[in-house]
Each structure stands twice: as C-alpha cells, then as structure tokens.
Design a protein around this motif. Structure first.
Motif, PDB file in Angstrom:
ATOM      1  N   LEU A 131       0.765  -1.305   0.020  1.00  0.00           N
ATOM      2  CA  LEU A 131      -0.335   0.038   0.130  1.00  0.00           C
ATOM      3  C   LEU A 131       0.836   1.255  -0.068  1.00  0.00           C
ATOM      4  O   LEU A 131       2.013   1.264   0.756  1.00  0.00           O
ATOM      5  CB  LEU A 131      -0.739   0.007   1.263  1.00  0.00           C
ATOM      6  N   PRO A 132       0.314   2.209  -0.897  1.00  0.00           N
ATOM      7  CA  PRO A 132       1.336   3.510  -0.623  1.00  0.00           C
ATOM      8  C   PRO A 132       1.060   3.997   0.672  1.00  0.00           C
ATOM      9  O   PRO A 132       0.129   4.090   1.458  1.00  0.00           O
ATOM     10  CB  PRO A 132       0.403   4.344  -1.645  1.00  0.00           C
ATOM     11  N   GLU A 133       2.236   4.522   1.404  1.00  0.00           N
ATOM     12  CA  GLU A 133       2.364   4.970   2.575  1.00  0.00           C
ATOM     13  C   GLU A 133       1.292   5.909   3.290  1.00  0.00           C
ATOM     14  O   GLU A 133       0.810   5.787   4.237  1.00  0.00           O
ATOM     15  CB  GLU A 133       3.644   5.683   2.946  1.00  0.00           C
ATOM     16  N   LYS A 134       0.669   6.811   2.622  1.00  0.00           N
ATOM     17  CA  LYS A 134      -0.221   7.708   3.027  1.00  0.00           C
ATOM     18  C   LYS A 134      -1.762   6.825   2.979  1.00  0.00           C
ATOM     19  O   LYS A 134      -2.641   7.124   3.903  1.00  0.00           O
ATOM     20  CB  LYS A 134      -0.599   8.861   1.837  1.00  0.00           C
ATOM     21  N   TYR A 135      -1.703   5.672   2.650  1.00  0.00           N
ATOM     22  CA  TYR A 135      -2.716   4.886   2.673  1.00  0.00           C
ATOM     23  C   TYR A 135      -2.846   3.503   3.567  1.00  0.00           C
ATOM     24  O   TYR A 135      -3.535   2.589   3.506  1.00  0.00           O
ATOM     25  CB  TYR A 135      -3.340   4.243   1.532  1.00  0.00           C
ATOM     26  N   TYR A 136      -1.753   3.761   4.314  1.00  0.00           N
ATOM     27  CA  TYR A 136      -1.255   2.604   5.378  1.00  0.00           C
ATOM     28  C   TYR A 136      -2.384   2.299   6.330  1.00  0.00           C
ATOM     29  O   TYR A 136      -3.033   3.360   6.723  1.00  0.00           O
ATOM     30  CB  TYR A 136      -0.112   2.704   5.999  1.00  0.00           C
ATOM     31  N   SER A 137      -2.809   1.049   6.535  1.00  0.00           N
ATOM     32  CA  SER A 137      -3.976   0.606   7.282  1.00  0.00           C
ATOM     33  C   SER A 137      -3.786  -0.608   8.220  1.00  0.00           C
ATOM     34  O   SER A 137      -3.764  -1.790   7.881  1.00  0.00           O
ATOM     35  CB  SER A 137      -5.064   0.304   6.347  1.00  0.00           C
ATOM     36  N   PRO A 138      -3.207  -0.263   9.390  1.00  0.00           N
ATOM     37  CA  PRO A 138      -2.660  -1.173  10.204  1.00  0.00           C
ATOM     38  C   PRO A 138      -3.615  -2.042  10.817  1.00  0.00           C
ATOM     39  O   PRO A 138      -3.467  -3.304  11.559  1.00  0.00           O
ATOM     40  CB  PRO A 138      -2.060  -0.464  11.310  1.00  0.00           C
ATOM     41  N   LEU A 139      -5.121  -1.840  10.550  1.00  0.00           N
ATOM     42  CA  LEU A 139      -6.339  -2.648  11.378  1.00  0.00           C
ATOM     43  C   LEU A 139      -7.075  -2.955  10.517  1.00  0.00           C
ATOM     44  O   LEU A 139      -8.102  -3.472  10.565  1.00  0.00           O
ATOM     45  CB  LEU A 139      -7.041  -1.563  12.327  1.00  0.00           C
ATOM     46  N   LEU A 140      -6.527  -3.179   9.110  1.00  0.00           N
ATOM     47  CA  LEU A 140      -7.525  -3.734   7.971  1.00  0.00           C
ATOM     48  C   LEU A 140      -7.880  -5.171   8.362  1.00  0.00           C
ATOM     49  O   LEU A 140      -9.001  -5.607   8.273  1.00  0.00           O
ATOM     50  CB  LEU A 140      -6.464  -3.576   6.701  1.00  0.00           C
ATOM     51  N   PHE A 141      -6.906  -6.080   8.560  1.00  0.00           N
ATOM     52  CA  PHE A 141      -7.272  -7.485   9.094  1.00  0.00           C
ATOM     53  C   PHE A 141      -7.502  -7.523  10.578  1.00  0.00           C
ATOM     54  O   PHE A 141      -6.701  -7.175  11.456  1.00  0.00           O
ATOM     55  CB  PHE A 141      -5.868  -8.266   8.545  1.00  0.00           C
ATOM     56  N   THR A 142      -8.574  -8.353  11.000  1.00  0.00           N
ATOM     57  CA  THR A 142      -8.623  -8.809  12.222  1.00  0.00           C
ATOM     58  C   THR A 142      -9.011 -10.212  12.375  1.00  0.00           C
ATOM     59  O   THR A 142      -9.454 -10.758  11.159  1.00  0.00           O
ATOM     60  CB  THR A 142      -9.615  -7.964  12.960  1.00  0.00           C
ATOM     61  N   SER A 143      -8.593 -11.053  13.395  1.00  0.00           N
ATOM     62  CA  SER A 143      -8.893 -12.287  13.372  1.00  0.00           C
ATOM     63  C   SER A 143      -9.982 -12.518  14.709  1.00  0.00           C
ATOM     64  O   SER A 143      -9.793 -12.147  15.771  1.00  0.00           O
ATOM     65  CB  SER A 143      -7.819 -13.330  13.902  1.00  0.00           C
ATOM     66  N   GLU A 144     -11.156 -13.526  14.448  1.00  0.00           N
ATOM     67  CA  GLU A 144     -11.972 -13.818  15.359  1.00  0.00           C
ATOM     68  C   GLU A 144     -12.363 -14.984  15.497  1.00  0.00           C
ATOM     69  O   GLU A 144     -12.476 -15.761  14.480  1.00  0.00           O
ATOM     70  CB  GLU A 144     -13.445 -12.717  15.006  1.00  0.00           C
ATOM     71  N   TYR A 145     -12.931 -15.474  16.600  1.00  0.00           N
ATOM     72  CA  TYR A 145     -13.409 -16.953  16.906  1.00  0.00           C
ATOM     73  C   TYR A 145     -14.653 -17.021  16.045  1.00  0.00           C
ATOM     74  O   TYR A 145     -15.522 -16.136  16.582  1.00  0.00           O
ATOM     75  CB  TYR A 145     -13.519 -17.219  18.449  1.00  0.00           C
ATOM     76  N   ASP A 146     -14.873 -18.259  15.320  1.00  0.00           N
ATOM     77  CA  ASP A 146     -15.832 -18.104  14.547  1.00  0.00           C
ATOM     78  C   ASP A 146     -17.146 -18.200  15.099  1.00  0.00           C
ATOM     79  O   ASP A 146     -18.270 -17.439  14.760  1.00  0.00           O
ATOM     80  CB  ASP A 146     -15.642 -19.245  13.674  1.00  0.00           C
ATOM     81  N   LEU A 147     -17.358 -19.020  16.366  1.00  0.00           N
ATOM     82  CA  LEU A 147     -18.699 -19.214  17.173  1.00  0.00           C
ATOM     83  C   LEU A 147     -18.855 -17.820  17.686  1.00  0.00           C
ATOM     84  O   LEU A 147     -20.170 -17.294  17.642  1.00  0.00           O
ATOM     85  CB  LEU A 147     -18.601 -20.091  18.059  1.00  0.00           C
ATOM     86  N   ASP A 148     -18.152 -17.096  18.129  1.00  0.00           N
ATOM     87  CA  ASP A 148     -18.282 -15.752  18.490  1.00  0.00           C
ATOM     88  C   ASP A 148     -18.900 -14.720  17.577  1.00  0.00           C
ATOM     89  O   ASP A 148     -19.898 -14.017  17.790  1.00  0.00           O
ATOM     90  CB  ASP A 148     -17.057 -15.037  19.388  1.00  0.00           C
ATOM     91  N   PHE A 149     -18.390 -14.871  16.515  1.00  0.00           N
ATOM     92  CA  PHE A 149     -18.564 -13.874  15.090  1.00  0.00           C
ATOM     93  C   PHE A 149     -20.138 -14.283  14.820  1.00  0.00           C
ATOM     94  O   PHE A 149     -20.744 -13.275  14.525  1.00  0.00           O
ATOM     95  CB  PHE A 149     -17.551 -14.060  14.019  1.00  0.00           C
ATOM     96  N   HIS A 150     -20.471 -15.633  14.633  1.00  0.00           N
ATOM     97  CA  HIS A 150     -21.621 -16.065  14.271  1.00  0.00           C
ATOM     98  C   HIS A 150     -22.940 -15.459  15.345  1.00  0.00           C
ATOM     99  O   HIS A 150     -23.942 -15.390  14.723  1.00  0.00           O
ATOM    100  CB  HIS A 150     -21.847 -17.218  13.791  1.00  0.00           C
TER     101      HIS A 150
END
Length: 275
Positions: A131-150
C-alpha cells in the motif's frame, strides 16, 4: 534514564488513539521480525491489546488480546508472499481481498477454537508492504473466533471463514478486472520480495485517479454523471472504462468517504461549481 521513543497506538476495539513513550532499547535490540508491545488496560483505554512495530517504529498492526492466542517474546510474525497466499486461499478469495484492500473495507479472518495461529498481524504486515504509505492501514485485518462472530455477525466487512472460504462481501458484485490484472502483473515477477513494489506502483496510479475524481467532486455542489465521465476521460484518455469508473466510485465512497449524492442522474437538478 533510558531513552524513550514516542509511538502512536490505536485500540482495535474502541479505536481510541494515543501517543505513548516506549523504551528505545526495544527497537535497538531487535534484529529480525516485529516488536510486540503489550498495551495494558489504562495505557490507551479500558482494553488491553498487542501493538506490532517494525524496527524503525512503523506501526504494523494490532490484535485484540485473546486467551486463544498466547504471544511470547520468542514468537515471530510469519513472512508471507503473494504465491503463498494464493495457494492457501485460492484465486477468488485473494481477488476479493485485493478489492477490500483497495477500497479500504475491513477483512475478518475467522478461526476455530482448535486453531492457535493468529493470521491477522502477518496479513497486516504483508498488505502494508504494497500500500502507498499515505494509505497505510494497520487495522485492516482482524481475527475472530468463528462461534463468537456468528453470534453477532458483521455485514460491513469481507469475512473469510476458518475453512478459507468467503462468507460475506459488503459491496455490489463487479467483475474485479483490475484486481485480477495487478495480481497477474505481480506474479510475472519471479522474486517474491519485488512483487509488492509492482503492486504499489499500480495502486499509486489508481489512487491518483481516485484523488483527481475526489477533488473534482469537491468543486461541485452537484454534477451529472455524464459530466463526471467527460471530465475523467479528458484527464485520463482511454483509461476509464465502465469497470474502472465503478471501482473509482467504490474507492470514493468507502476510502475517501466522499458525498456520492452529488453525482446526479439526468432527472435530477444540476448543481453549480463552488468557489
């Protein structure tokens, strides 16, 4: 007194932003991998989480502190390549991931209670290499426990199941021609470490078009869609086909938070240029 370095952190739960001092020794003593800093409750907000930094102090992502994931000082973030991810997720899922990255839509990777590997930090690190530096996105990906998410699913994110399938896409269906093209261009380069540079060059060109479009929209109270297309064609001859136009609309709406109601169809009253 040991030297300190000021770093910026953002809670992945409540989005609170704060500058904190951390010992310079943490960065000087690290030869490889990311620096992991455990942010205790009260330092930033009422939540605790892990912040990841490069040796230079660049923010490389965050992760909610989950008992399913136990991070220790000897843990290292796995380095990824585009080829590795294509093998793991397949062409279709990777194409949708690229689309999410381009328009800045959150990506949630689900895991089961038996899976202890936290994929989000490595994915965030990989994404921010191209990603170009000005569009840097440190929170784009997150991980979640599938049962909690659903129990409380989100519809505003691209959701990847624990089996690496796509569970949710929060945008209208489009052909994804551009995403397929830049993936193919990157794969033409044999050196995996050079591939992010190819993608970054392509994204710079794309985001320049989006910035021009956004600035154009800012100048008008309202504008017909046919006039928008004419202005874009004048600035970028033979470069804005129907698919590229629809992609730019999504970038403006989601990444730039532009007021898309300014673009009128022929049955709506035309606006005037703002001065």
């Amino acid at each position: 007194m040991s030297a300190k370095r000021l770093v910026n952190i953002q809670c992945p739960t409540c989005q609170t932003i704060k500058d904190i001092d951390v010992p310079e020794d943490l960065f000087m003593g690290k030869k490889m991998g990311l620096i992991k800093i455990h942010i205790e409750k009260g330092i930033c907000c009422d939540h605790q989480f892990i912040a990841f930094f490069s040796k230079s102090g660049k923010n490389c992502g965050y992760e909610k502190l989950d008992v399913a994931f136990e991070l220790t000082e000897k843990d290292e973030i796995q380095e990824l390549s585009l080829r590795d991810l294509l093998k793991k997720y397949g062409d279709y899922t990777m194409t949708l991931m690229f689309h999410s990255i381009i328009i800045n839509v959150p990506i949630i990777i689900l895991h089961t209670k038996y899976e202890l590997e936290n994929k989000a930090p490595a994915m965030n690190m990989f994404v921010n290499e191209f990603l170009p530096e000005k569009y840097y996105s440190p929170l784009l990906f997150t991980s979640e426990y599938d049962l909690d998410f659903h129990k409380n699913p989100r519809t505003d994110a691209l959701v990847i199941s624990a089996q690496n399938d796509v569970e949710n896409t929060p945008w209208p269906t489009i052909p994804f021609d551009y995403e397929k093209e830049i993936i193919a261009k990157a794969l033409d380069i044999l050196d995996d470490k050079m591939q992010p540079l190819i993608v970054q060059e392509e994204l710079n060109i794309l985001f320049n078009k989006a910035e021009y479009f956004n600035n154009l929209l800012d100048k008008w109270a309202a504008i017909y869609e046919e006039d928008v297309r004419a202005e874009l064609d004048k600035e970028f001859p033979d470069e804005i086909d129907d698919y590229m136009y629809r992609l730019l609309l999504q970038i403006l709406e989601r990444r730039f938070k532009a007021d898309m109601s300014k673009i009128k169809n022929p049955t709506q009253p035309k606006g005037r240029r703002l001065r």
